[in-house]
Design an enzyme around this catalytic site. Structure first.
Site, PDB file in Angstrom:
ATOM      1  N   ASP A  16      38.449  42.984  52.739  1.00  0.00           N
ATOM      2  CA  ASP A  16      37.457  43.312  51.717  1.00  0.00           C
ATOM      3  C   ASP A  16      36.138  42.588  51.967  1.00  0.00           C
ATOM      4  OD1 ASP A  16      38.802  45.179  50.223  1.00  0.00           O
ATOM      5  OD2 ASP A  16      39.743  43.727  48.903  1.00  0.00           O
ATOM      6  N   LYS A  64      36.125  38.526  44.545  1.00  0.00           N
ATOM      7  CA  LYS A  64      37.092  38.347  43.457  1.00  0.00           C
ATOM      8  C   LYS A  64      38.433  37.849  43.982  1.00  0.00           C
ATOM      9  CE  LYS A  64      34.488  40.065  40.087  1.00  0.00           C
ATOM     10  NZ  LYS A  64      34.190  39.441  38.788  1.00  0.00           N
ATOM     11  N   LYS A  65      38.771  38.202  45.225  1.00  0.00           N
ATOM     12  CA  LYS A  65      40.043  37.769  45.788  1.00  0.00           C
ATOM     13  C   LYS A  65      40.004  36.320  46.277  1.00  0.00           C
ATOM     14  CE  LYS A  65      41.999  42.207  47.193  1.00  0.00           C
ATOM     15  NZ  LYS A  65      41.095  43.087  46.495  1.00  0.00           N
ATOM     16  N   LEU A  66      38.874  35.669  46.167  1.00  0.00           N
ATOM     17  CA  LEU A  66      38.838  34.234  46.437  1.00  0.00           C
ATOM     18  C   LEU A  66      39.474  33.434  45.307  1.00  0.00           C
ATOM     19  CD1 LEU A  66      35.248  33.912  47.954  1.00  0.00           C
ATOM     20  CD2 LEU A  66      37.430  33.770  49.171  1.00  0.00           C
TER      21      LEU A  66
END
Length: 783
Positions: free
Chosen positions: A263, A217-219
């Site tokens: 993460d 999701k942090k991409l």
């Protein structure tokens, strides 16, 4: 438990017995590269029966039991705090007119005394889970009330609360009570008995998914470019990094990029033996930082407790073996575990080879289906499109932690009487508005004075979610007729900035939400799109902000064609202008009945103390900014600076003349009779006292801060216990008189252990899902 019974000392040759037992519980033969790397061979998963045999392989229960104990302990501590037991009477007071946001409208809270009973059952379940006492029953007693409370209020949802419910669900099915438990003391068959491998696999898989999906999701481009948590690098924890990096680079490289890499890699680092020590270091550092950066309760400690699950299951026995022998008598067993009917053994202990039974097949199917469901659910938003807003889905089950930060510049709630057509405005609470604007909430506009700080709700989360907005509007339509508003129509004008973009409307302000269509499986038609095409402007906006002096503020606005913004410039803002960045707008000065059209780059002054309207007349969205100076605040700062300078001159002797009587409190630090000090002096004294208190707390020794922290927690647990006792007494014997009840609640609110003069903050416990917003930079991180 620590007092678990011990069998007789093993006779000679017991080492060989232990090796034989280890051989039966071990993985593939030594020398296999895949076996050393993953713990199993390819042949172990080559067929359904082999997979069943693998996942039901006998495994040491010690590591699982330690996690059970720690997780139960964390939940025991969590219930009075983040679950809200200490403030339950504020949330579920009987007869309170309040709008609630359950997942299903049929879910409603019980009467207050019964809610305390629900929490008591949940607390006892967590305690029994921790001790391994009536383990299955305790897990169910914790699990059912927990999910009831969780589903009762969507506004308090977050990822870690959702995770607690998942872990409790898994622990209900695993055999975590086969070691270090009261059940083991009472039932020899469960004492120190093997557990099947899937018990570890399902928990390890869950933790791995949390880390890895959070990394995926942090991409998101906003995270990679450093916009999601831009202000986090200002925290003192990042001071060592700022010795070699600027604050901007610390935010980008340390907060965002390192958070992304951690993460993505944490699950893999913990899984493999060679990298596990490195994983422990980084993961422990990460969660210890989070415990200081955010008010997220027990989440960092639960994640720390979950890390040893990836170690060899017998690690507690090895730890006990290194303790002094006298201490070992009080610690869990270090002897090898006994056989269990839950497992499948390749070589017989007392019987022949074992074939998979129905129980083994069901447990294998449960493990696979559960992990597949957890992989699918974060990406299931194409099914539940009604819950999609600018971000996908109901927040809390997608593991998109900290990816989106929001600032709410303005919220306007308009009601229309369906019969008379009369318009009115509801005050949604303390919201910073555009350049000090009330926007129809007052200034001789009709409005309803509500008794609650926020209109019929104790939450702010409804502002970002269409499903909650629909529930809120429906609730208001039921409550407003009590205030002589018949057949009310409700309109919301909500302005939000996500990850430092322009402030823009999130919902169409022309739609009556009471009658608006909403379905959990269809896209919300009255949701305004996020203006992603304007995202490149963020660099320019930051340049504009950095070019302004400390007294000048700026607000960036983007609006849709055909809509207009009604604004009121406070009289405190003596120098306010509007400048167009893109598109075309027409500015109407309401009092002067004058219009002026602005093209790109043009600006105009706005009169203070008057309304104006900004119409977007271009075919594409318009972008403009308000630039303003709070002249009243600047003058106050100048006066306070003069008083501070005068005080310093008198103290160092450079000011020899006597001070006027009304200024004498500057030297004394407080008012001691004499003439009443001016409001300016009173403001100065309050400011000085506040600064001195901040400095005192900042320079307090560690033991004093620790005592203050413990006293604060003691009050939370003390109030939780006393209020629970009062409610259970009410259920058992009936409620006493109101006078007695008031005295009992007053006693529960006392802080007898705090030193005299210590301020008693209101609602400082972590059970409040909506802490007060700061007046500046009102950024809400969805964590």
């Amino acid at each position: 438990m620590a007092v678990s019974a011990r069998p007789a000392r093993a006779p000679r040759g017991s080492d060989k017995v232990k090796k034989d037992k280890a051989a039966q519980t071990s993985g593939p033969r030594q020398g296999s590269r895949m076996g050393k790397l993953l713990g199993f061979e390819w042949t172990d998963v080559s067929s359904w029966e082999r997979l069943v045999t693998l996942l039901n392989r006998p495994t040491d229960p010690a590591g699982l039991a330690v996690f059970r104990f720690l997780f139960g302990l964390m939940m025991v501590l969590d219930i009075p705090q983040e679950r809200g037991l200490s403030s339950l009477d504020r949330r579920y007071l009987d007869g309170l007119e309040v709008c609630r946001f359950p997942l299903l409208d049929a879910l409603q809270p019980l009467p207050l005394d019964w809610m305390y009973l629900i929490y008591t059952i949940m607390f006892l379940g967590a305690l029994g889970m921790m001790l391994g006492l009536c383990y299955r029953i305790s897990c169910v007693l914790f699990l059912l009330p927990y999910w009831y409370v969780f589903l009762l209020d969507k506004t308090s949802w977050n990822n870690h609360s959702y995770l607690y419910g998942l872990l409790a669900f898994q622990l209900t099915f695993v055999d975590a009570h086969h070691y270090w438990s009261v059940d083991g003391l009472l039932r020899a068959r469960k004492r120190n008995a093997h557990v099947p491998l899937w018990n570890y696999a399902v928990l390890r898989g869950q933790i791995f998914i949390v880390y890895f999906i959070a990394g995926i999701k942090k991409l998101d481009a906003d995270w990679v470019e450093g916009y999601s948590m831009e202000y986090l690098s200002r925290h003192w924890l990042f001071s060592p990094f700022k010795l070699v990096l600027s604050e901007e680079m610390t935010s980008l490289l340390v907060v965002h990029w390192c958070g992304l890499l951690l993460d993505l890699s944490a699950g893999f680092l913990l899984f493999f033996d060679a990298s596990r020590p490195i994983g422990f270091v980084f993961v422990s550092y990460f969660h210890c930082m989070n415990s200081q950066l955010f008010s997220i309760g027990m989440f960092p400690y639960v994640m720390l407790a979950s890390s040893p699950l990836f170690c060899s299951p017998e690690w507690p026995r090895k730890l006990v073996a290194h303790c002094p022998k006298k201490l070992q008598e009080l610690l869990p067993l270090r002897t090898a575990p006994q056989p269990s009917t839950s497992c499948m053994y390749k070589r017989s202990r007392a019987r022949g080879s074992q074939k998979p039974g129905l129980r083994h097949k069901l447990s294998t199917a449960f493990t696979l289906l559960y992990l597949l469901e957890q992989l699918f659910l974060p990406y299931s938003h194409f099914l539940t499109q009604g819950y999609n807003n600018w971000t996908n889905g109901l927040y809390g089950y997608s593991w998109d932690m900290m990816v989106h930060s929001r600032s709410h510049q303005h919220v306007k709630i308009t009601y229309r009487d369906g019969r008379t057509g009369e318009l009115g405005y509801l005050n949604p609470g303390v919201e910073p508005s555009f350049v000090g604007v009330e926007m129809g909430q007052c200034h001789s506009r009709p409005s309803i004075e509500m008794r609650l700080r926020k209109v019929f709700t104790q939450s702010r989360r409804w502002k970002d979610h269409a499903d909650m907005l629909k529930q809120y509007a429906t609730c208001l339509s039921r409550l407003l007729p009590k205030y002589n508003v018949t057949e009310p129509q409700i309109y919301f004008d909500i302005w939000v900035s996500i990850n430092d973009r322009f402030q823009q409307r999130i919902f169409d302000p022309r739609v009556d939400i009471v009658q608006a269509a909403w379905s959990p499986f269809q896209r919300t038609p009255w949701l305004q799109p996020l203006l992603m095409d304007l995202s490149p402007w963020r660099t320019k906006l930051q340049e504009i902000k950095s070019s302004l002096d400390n007294h000048t503020e700026v607000v960036f606005i983007a609006d849709f064609p055909g809509l207009h913004l009604e604004n009121f410039v406070s009289e405190d803002l003596g120098n306010t202008s509007i400048q167009l960045l893109q598109g075309e707008v027409t500015v109407e000065l309401v009092a002067e009945q004058k219009n002026q059209t602005l093209q790109e780059g043009e600006k105009m002054q706005l009169p203070a103390g008057e309304y104006h309207k900004v119409y977007t007349v271009s075919s594409s969205p318009s972008c403009y900014m308000y630039i303003y100076v709070n002249t009243t605040e600047v003058a106050l700062e100048q006066d306070l600076a003069y008083l501070q300078e005068l005080k310093e001159k008198v103290e160092n002797g450079s000011e020899t003349g006597p001070l006027p009587p009304e200024l004498q409190p500057l030297l004394e630090g407080e008012v001691k009779g004499g003439p009443e000090p001016t409001p300016l002096v009173q403001t100065f004294l309050r400011r000085q006292q506040r600064l001195q208190e901040i400095e005192r707390r900042r320079n307090a020794p560690f033991h004093e801060r620790l005592v203050r922290f413990l006293l604060r927690k003691l009050f939370i647990f003390r109030r939780s216990f006393l209020m629970t006792c009062i409610s259970l007494r009410n259920l058992a014997f009936g409620r006493p008189s109101l006078e007695q009840l008031a005295q009992e609640v007053t006693y529960a609110n006392l802080r007898p252990f705090e030193p005299a003069g210590e301020p008693s903050p209101v609602n400082t416990d972590s059970s409040n899902p909506n802490p007060p917003e700061p007046d500046s930079h009102p950024v809400h991180s969805e964590f």
